[in-house]
Write an enzyme that holds these catalytic residues in place. Structure first.
Site, short mmCIF file in Angstrom:
data_model
loop_
_atom_site.label_atom_id
_atom_site.label_comp_id
_atom_site.label_asym_id
_atom_site.label_seq_id
_atom_site.Cartn_x
_atom_site.Cartn_y
_atom_site.Cartn_z
N ARG A 603 -5.50 14.82 -5.15
CA ARG A 603 -6.30 14.04 -6.22
C ARG A 603 -6.11 15.04 -7.54
NH1 ARG A 603 -9.63 9.68 -5.39
NH2 ARG A 603 -9.50 8.89 -3.08
N GLU A 636 -7.44 13.14 3.11
CA GLU A 636 -8.30 11.71 3.60
C GLU A 636 -7.80 10.88 4.76
OE1 GLU A 636 -9.13 9.72 -0.03
OE2 GLU A 636 -9.61 11.25 -1.19
N GLU A 647 -6.09 2.18 -5.71
CA GLU A 647 -6.87 3.69 -6.13
C GLU A 647 -6.01 4.75 -6.67
OE1 GLU A 647 -10.25 6.64 -5.82
OE2 GLU A 647 -10.07 4.51 -5.83
N ASP A 704 -5.58 -1.25 -15.23
CA ASP A 704 -6.45 -1.20 -16.43
C ASP A 704 -5.88 -0.42 -17.58
OD1 ASP A 704 -8.51 -1.61 -17.93
OD2 ASP A 704 -9.93 0.13 -17.29
N HIS A 916 -13.55 -2.91 2.11
CA HIS A 916 -12.10 -2.83 2.43
C HIS A 916 -11.36 -3.25 1.23
CE1 HIS A 916 -12.90 -1.68 6.66
NE2 HIS A 916 -13.27 -2.85 7.03
N CYS A 918 -8.51 -3.04 0.66
CA CYS A 918 -6.99 -3.59 1.06
C CYS A 918 -7.30 -5.28 1.07
CB CYS A 918 -6.54 -3.10 2.13
SG CYS A 918 -6.42 -1.11 2.31
#
Length: 950
Positions: A603, A636, A647, A704, A916, A918
């Protein structure tokens, strides 16, 4: 003896026979007589066939006729010329009844008979078969002068001869009907007005109905109607030349030699008796001349121009007549023209239909002011579209220019609405099955083809964005040496935008449209898009079979949501194909299984890790970029079923567009990002951004992004132009508009602008650039101001960022080069596909939401949830979408297309809601109060980041 046959034979043209026995006995007597040779027998048979033919088409003139094989009885269905000829042969063999005919009809019989006989005989001289020798769809256009009274009067769909012809009080009407309508010259404004005036005087509109049916049911007459004067004179001069050249043939006249008549009628006897096996041509020179004449007539019809104003005046004058007197006849004639005449011509004489003058027919029909009425839409428009769908590119281009030059935006829009209405009606009234889908319905597919003509006419009639795509030079491929992606997707950068066949013929691309006459959105057919089985349509589209219709080949009619579904199928098929290849390599070559494009990301180092991973893939095996993306965040436990990838994309976009990263510059006025021409980042970074953008589209993820529209236009293959500055730099655009609008001669003193322009980099440092050599000494004046504006815009939007944008586009093409993306989507639609919609209509989301785990729409906590959502601000609603779906943007088609589920996650608890991403599922505990739900939900959507195992 044959020379006197017309006067002395027992049955001659113009003489009547009252019964079948009369006709058959005369033929039998000739057959048994030793004094009559075989030629006379055949000639008599030919005369009888002609009488039957005339009786079927024109009737006997007796309004009380009860003969089922006579048009005057009203019992004969509408027949084409070919069908009538075949039926006439059948009636002769059956010895059917022949009616008595009036003198008026006798003349008509003689004229039509000569034309029929001439056409029939000419076909025989070419050794054609029986079907080929029958009158062609253009028979009417080759007829001699036909009295109007000899044509069926149709009113309300029934065939009869109006009693007004026999009225002694209708002298003016009778006079007008005796005038001749020459189909070889077509209908004129003067002729139509004279007929209407005479009908008004006599108060009898039968001649008008006859004229309309005669003219509008005959393609030969209609293609020569309303020509401009110069073209009309050309036809008359050419006709005189043709007549003089063919005069010696004198077919159907007494001057024909006995030998020629026998040669022609020997073939007729073959069809009547079906006994003779072959015939010999006795006069080859006659056939050669006939071919010459046909060739001259064909050449004579090319590029004929119609007088648009004359057509409009004629229609205007026609519609001063009560519509009940002629409208049904006019619609029936047009329907017969399209359904019988032109349809036969398309299948039997396609070269005739492809003549450029065929466009005249549709110009005349389209100028009808009632063409957009509901009555015409239901009865006529479908048949017209089925014929117009067969026009070639040259003919369609002619119609495009005619419509663009002569129709205003309102008329364009009305006609487009009629086409949409026709498609909707056909969908609602047709029973479809698995073997018969929308793609197989001829009216719907033909209407779509016609709509393409309107689509390009709207572009031509609107504002164009110069230079056109066809005039653009081949792009220079800039590949800096420091770019690690050098050589990857290099060829795709030079590919021109995909062309449509009609657009290519016109030299016009959809990208050339700056502002069409009617908006592109008006061409979307929402009902069709919703009803279309995209999986089957996509299969047809990918097969590339020309005999099958795919709506994806006409993307202007489909909504972006429907097209995105087609793109989704294409992407998924490629993913599955790559997966199978990977498994095959594992089994056959023993290589490690690698069915996915897997990125392992930290990240805190998203840009660096993504660059390293994607660079390795691109250099070792660029095809792996076509695999399904799977992202793993270090440390993760989240399993990527789509949510983890979302994400990753969002974090990547936030990082790369951070002003501190200095790859892109933010315009504070438009709130959009532009490429930093002085960025310290190497080109590989920009290539990576392009790859990520391509991967987002390929994996159906919304980003975005805040690029100006010109970026998507450049991705589609069209460089930025001055008009694009309007959405990039509003202040500069307005300043340049002011300069262009200034008309005084003191421009140099007022503006003090030279061809040297200044700009600032991201750090505020001032830079200059000469648009022309020694630009600082060249002032902008009235003569060169347009050149200055064009060069300035080209510098800012293209040349100044050429290196950065080329790298960016290269990365984008590495993923999308084999995709139909640029074929299906315009730049505005591409932006919508990448960024999603800005319409946050949560009422639509509520209607489409599903419930699970014990919840339903009436559960108390569900009611509380939607009450709280309604009170959220716009930013909080975006955060809720981000929390549930992994993206704050609305998908293409709106929130109604988002599959959103709220599931029960246990009884009342202190835990926060989870999601969720997904699968767009919100796991909501059954909280005990509305206040507690509000508190937990707001904390969840504001502090959500990361993935874990539940």
């Amino acid at each position: 003896m044959s020379d006197n046959m017309d006067k002395n034979s027992p049955i001659s043209v113009g003489e009547s026979s009252n019964s079948a026995s009369g006709a058959s006995s005369n033929l039998q007597e000739l057959h048994e007589s030793n004094n009559v040779d075989e030629c006379d027998l055949k000639k008599t048979a030919a005369q009888l066939i002609t009488k039957y033919y005339n009786q079927l088409l024109n009737g006997c003139g007796n309004v009380s006729c009860d003969n089922p094989n006579c048009a005057s009885s009203g019992k004969v269905e509408s027949l084409s010329n070919n069908d009538a000829a075949v039926k006439a042969l059948q009636l002769l063999s059956e010895q059917a009844k022949l009616c008595e005919t009036s003198s008026l009809h006798s003349k008509s019989s003689s004229n039509v008979g000569r034309s029929f006989k001439a056409k029939y005989t000419r076909g025989k001289h070419n050794h054609s078969s029986h079907s080929d020798s029958l009158p062609s769809p253009d028979t009417d256009s080759e007829m001699e002068h036909i009295p109007l009274a000899a044509t069926n009067d149709t009113k309300g769909g029934r065939s009869n001869l109006n009693n007004g012809f026999k009225s002694s009080s209708s002298s003016s009407s009778s006079s007008s009907t005796s005038k001749v309508f020459d189909r070889s010259f077509g209908l004129t404004e003067v002729h139509l007005k004279n007929i209407i005036d005479n009908c008004r005087i006599s108060n009898n509109y039968a001649p008008l109905r006859i004229l309309l049916r005669t003219a509008f049911s005959c393609e030969g007459a209609l293609r020569r109607s309303f020509l401009i004067k110069q073209e009309k004179d050309k036809i008359k001069d050419k006709r005189k030349s043709i007549d003089s050249e063919i005069k010696f043939l004198d077919i159907g006249n007494d001057g024909v030699s006995k030998e020629e008549l026998r040669s022609a009628e020997s073939d007729l006897d073959k069809d009547v008796d079906c006994q003779e096996e072959s015939c010999e041509m006795e006069d080859k020179e006659m056939v050669d001349v006939e071919e010459k004449v046909k060739e001259k007539e064909t050449n004579n019809t090319k590029d004929l121009k119609v007088d648009i104003e004359s057509i409009r005046r004629s229609y205007e004058y026609l519609f001063t007549v009560p519509e009940s007197e002629f409208n049904d006849t006019l619609m029936d004639a047009i329907r017969q023209l399209c359904k019988d005449n032109l349809s036969i011509q398309i299948s039997v004489f396609p070269s005739k239909f492809r003549d450029p003058s065929s466009v005249n027919i549709f110009i005349i029909l389209l100028e009808n002011p009632q063409i957009t009425s509901s009555e015409y839409t239901d009865e006529v428009l479908g048949e017209m579209c089925k014929v117009m769908a067969h026009l070639n590119d040259e003919q369609q281009a002619s119609l495009v220019h005619y419509i663009a030059e002569n129709w205003d935006a309102n008329k364009l829009h009305r006609f487009l609405e009629s086409l949409h209405q026709l498609i909707t009606i056909r969908i609602l009234t047709t029973e479809f099955s698995r073997d018969f889908t929308i793609n197989n319905e001829e009216v719907i597919t033909s209407t779509t083809r016609v709509m393409k003509i309107i689509f390009y006419a709207s572009i031509v009639a609107g504002e164009l964005d110069y230079p056109l795509v066809v005039d653009l030079p081949s792009p220079e491929i800039v590949v800096p040496s420091e770019d690690s992606f050098t050589g990857v997707a290099k060829d795709s950068l030079g590919k021109p935008p995909p062309w449509d066949s009609l657009g290519k013929y016109l030299g016009l691309h959809v990208l050339d449209s700056s502002k069409p006459a009617i908006s592109f959105e008006d061409f979307y057919d929402d009902f069709l898009s919703d009803q279309l089985e995209m999986d089957r349509d996509f299969a047809v589209f990918k097969s590339g079979e020309s005999d099958q219709f795919s709506f994806l080949s006409y993307p202007f009619i489909l909504t972006p949501a429907t097209k995105s579904l087609g793109l989704y199928y294409d992407n998924r098929i490629r993913m599955y194909s790559e997966r199978r290849i990977s498994l095959y390599q594992t089994v056959m070559e023993g290589t490690p299984a690698n069915p996915y494009l897997t990125l392992r990301i930290r990240r805190d180092h998203i840009i660096e890790d993504a660059l390293v991973e994607l660079e390795l893939v691109a250099l070792e095996n660029p095809g792996d970029l076509k695999k399904q993306l799977v992202v793993e965040f270090e440390g993760e436990q989240g399993i990527d079923e789509g949510g983890v990838s979302k994400e990753f994309f969002q974090l990547f976009v936030d990082k790369v567009f951070n002003p501190d990263f200095a790859m892109f510059c933010l315009n504070s006025e438009t709130k959009t990002f532009w490429f930093n021409p002085t960025s310290f980042e190497n080109d590989a970074q920009f290539t990576l951004v392009g790859v990520v953008l391509g991967l987002a589209i390929y994996n159906n993820v919304i980003l975005d992004l805040h690029f100006p529209p010109v970026v998507y236009k450049k991705l589609c293959g069209k460089p930025g132009t001055f008009k694009d500055l309007r959405t990039c730099n509003i202040t500069l655009y307005n300043s340049l508009i002011e300069l262009l609008n200034y008309e005084e001669n003191d421009m140099e003193e007022i503006f003090l602008q030279t061809f040297r322009v200044g700009y600032q980099d991201i750090f505020g440092a001032s830079l200059v650039h000469d648009l022309r050599p020694d630009g600082n000494n060249i002032f902008v004046n009235q003569q060169n101001k347009k050149e200055f504006v064009s060069m300035y815009a080209d510098f800012l939007l293209n040349k100044n960022v050429e290196r950065q944008f080329s790298a960016f586009k290269r990365g984008f093409s590495m993923v999308t080069d084999d995709s139909p993306l640029l074929h299906l989507f315009r730049p505005q639609e591409l932006e919508l596909l990448v960024c999603g919609s800005q319409n946050y209509d949560f009422a639509e989301l509520r209607k489409s939401t599903e419930y699970d785990g014990g919840y339903n729409a009436n559960s108390p906590i569900i009611s509380w949830f939607w009450e709280l959502v309604d009170k959220l601000g716009s930013e909080e609603k975006k955060q809720l979408l981000q929390f549930v779906t992994g993206s704050a943007r609305v998908p293409v088609g709106g929130l109604a297309r988002l599959k959103f589920t709220i599931a029960r996650n246990g009884p009342d608890t202190e835990r926060l809601p989870t999601a969720h991403t997904c699968f767009n599922v919100l796991l909501l505990p059954e909280y005990s109060s509305k206040e507690k739900l509000n508190d937990r939900l707001m904390k969840a959507i504001k502090y959500a980041e990361g993935f874990g195992m539940l």
